[in-house]
Structures are given as C-alpha cells and as structure tokens.
Write a protein that holds these residues in place. Structure first.
Motif: not given
Length: 334
Positions: A192-219
């Motif tokens: 139904l949908h296929r797309a390829a996005y070039p480098p730089g489409t997203l900043p490192p680690y997506g919307r937040s700039g960081t990946e989800p943290p490993d502690s509940a409080q920080e998450l």
C-alpha cells in the motif's frame, strides 16, 4: 532587539520540512474520531483538556481530505469483495494464573541485567487492525482495515517505510485499500505504501534528539517532553506508550522502564493468560474508561509489550458498533 535574528534561526533550522514523513497528512483513525467526539460532548473542562481540543482541531484542519477518505473507506457496489470483519475481542483463559505487573517489571529488569539482547532501535514492526466507521443517518457498517507496517531509521537520519495489506486470520483473501483515489479491494500482501528517505530526513534519534531512557522516572519526563503527555491517567499513559512503540523498538532496559510505569498506573489490573492474534501467549492487563477497554498483552518472561487492544464497553448506535466490538489492535514484532 528585533525578532529577525530569531526568525532567521528558525527558518534555517526548518523544524517542519516539507519532505519529513512525520508531517504528512494522515487519516483520522477510529480512535481519534471516537475520542474527538467524546471531547466535544463533554462538559466544560479544565485548561489541559481545552489545549488538547485545540491540538486536535489543528490536526483536523491539516487533514480534511484524509478525513473524507476515512468516511468513504467502506467498499460497496457490484463486483466488490466484502470488507474484512472486525476481529473478535481477545479473551483471557478462564481460571488462568494472573501475574502482577510488578512481577513482570521485575522479570524485565532481570532480563535486562542478563544482557545479550539488542538495544533500543528507531523504527518498529507492527501489525494493526483499525476500525473505520461512520456516524449519522445512512451510515454504513464499520469495517476493519488490517495492515502490517515496517519502519526503519538509521543513525544518519535515513530510513524506509513499508505498509502492506494483510490479515493473518485469512491469508490470501482481499482486504480494503483507500489509496489511489477511490476505495477498492486489494490482495493480501499488496504493498500500500513504500518510501525511502535520504540521510538527514530525521535528526539523530528522531523527534526528541535522544532515544527513550532506561529509568521509569526519566521515561515519564521523556513522554511529557516528546509526546506532550503528563500521563497522570492510565488511558493517556497507554495511548502514549503505543505512540512510543510506533517510533521505537525498545531494548531490554527501556522495556523494563515501560513496565515499571505500567506497574504504577492506577486501575490497570491483571486479567490472566491470553493468546494474541499472532499466536503468542502473554499476560493481559485491562483498564476501563470513557466507554473503552484497553488491554495490554505483555510477555511475562521479559516484559515486552506484545499488543494493545481497544474494545467498546458500551453500545455506540450512531457508529453502529456494540459493546465488545474491537476498535483497534496493535501487535508489535521484533
């Protein structure tokens, strides 16, 4: 000092680039339509609710044509194949052992401590069943749209998306598509949908700039910063975690943090052993609110979220749905 320097910085940053897949117009799914209706019918609410309505209104204005696609998605007329029937709600096995969420969170922490598994990675692989429904005189019966989504993002901001029509309950049978200008049936497995996005489409680690943290409080703080969720209520927490799992495939540490948040969520109660729609056995946890029952299916061995199901707990005659009908289901795969 004028505003020009700040405006120039904003333009150069280009926070909403036209080619960014996150800002494509998307159809409102049944979940969004139903919740919008609930908000509009409710009594005057605190400021937090008013802001949510404003955000939804902005989304509505940005996706007018997509809304039309949702409302006409039911296929009718001569020569068409009937739409896929809504799946039956999952039922925990009667008399099966229930596992407290705190125990699942503990098992997840133990699994993380053992190590050896993949870390958190951007993107997800998920099977979805979403109900499309209409309201008002002459409304047609709801249909369920089954799809498989595979999204991958790389450290340089490049990535790919693939959406395939599928229904694992009836392999090879047609399902519904609303692409290409008019609703039509497509074969199981059709892209139904296929797309390829070039480098730089997203900043490192997506919307937040960081990946989800490993502690509940920080998450919890992360969910507030990235997804705008204070997550004081269990429905908001579950819905936001579903969004997180669309963006990320959490590693063992992040999975444990998710389970710890769920273990502290009020009203989320164990319901027993269940077999999900991909044939996997897990522990079910349910919460009822505002006419919907949310069921999470977790792997008790390592705490992974296998699926989230939403079912109606009250009849909704205007949408031609009844209590017990499944509004949506998401099943995540590694």
């Amino acid at each position: 000092m004028t505003d020009e320097p700040e405006l120039d910085l904003l333009r150069r940053a280009d926070p909403v680039p036209t080619g960014d897949p996150r800002w494509r117009d998307r159809p409102l799914d049944a979940r969004a339509e139903f919740r919008l209706r609930r908000l509009l019918e409710s009594a005057p609410a605190p400021r937090r609710t008013a802001r949510r309505i404003g955000g939804l209104a902005t989304g509505l204005a940005a996706a007018v044509t997509a809304v039309v696609a949702v409302l006409v998605v039911v296929v009718s007329g001569a020569g068409t194949t009937p739409a896929v029937a809504a799946p039956v709600a999952l039922r925990p096995q009667a008399g099966s052992r229930t596992v407290p969420l705190a125990d699942v969170a503990g098992a997840a922490r133990e699994a993380a401590a053992r190590g050896g598994g993949p870390g958190t990675r951007r993107g997800s692989h998920v099977m979805t069943w979403s109900m499309a429904m209409e309201a008002g005189p002459g409304a047609r019966p709801p249909v369920t749209l089954p799809e498989e989504h595979l999204t991958r993002w790389n450290a340089d901001g490049s990535g790919s998306e693939l959406v395939v029509a599928t229904d694992p309950r009836h392999p090879g049978e047609p399902v519904i598509s609303d692409t290409g200008g008019s609703p039509h049936t497509v074969a199981d497995g059709e892209v139904l949908h296929r797309a390829a996005y070039p480098p730089g489409t997203l900043p490192p680690y997506g919307r937040s700039g960081t990946e989800p943290p490993d502690s509940a409080q920080e998450l919890r703080a992360y969910l507030s910063q990235v997804y705008g969720c204070a997550c004081a209520g269990t429905p908001e927490l579950v819905d936001t975690l579903a969004s997180l799992l669309q963006d990320w495939t959490p590693g063992a540490q992040a999975t444990a943090a998710i389970d710890e948040l769920l273990a502290a969520a009020p009203g989320l109660r164990p319901a027993g052993t269940v077999t999900d729609r991909l044939g996997r056995r897990g522990q079910a946890y349910v919460h009822d609110a505002a006419g919907l029952r949310r069921m999470l299916v977790l792997d008790p061995a390592d705490g992974r979220v296998l699926g989230i199901e939403e079912t109606f707990t009250r009849d909704q005659p205007e949408y031609r749905v009844k209590a017990g009908d499944v509004m949506s289901y998401q099943a995540w795969m590694d």
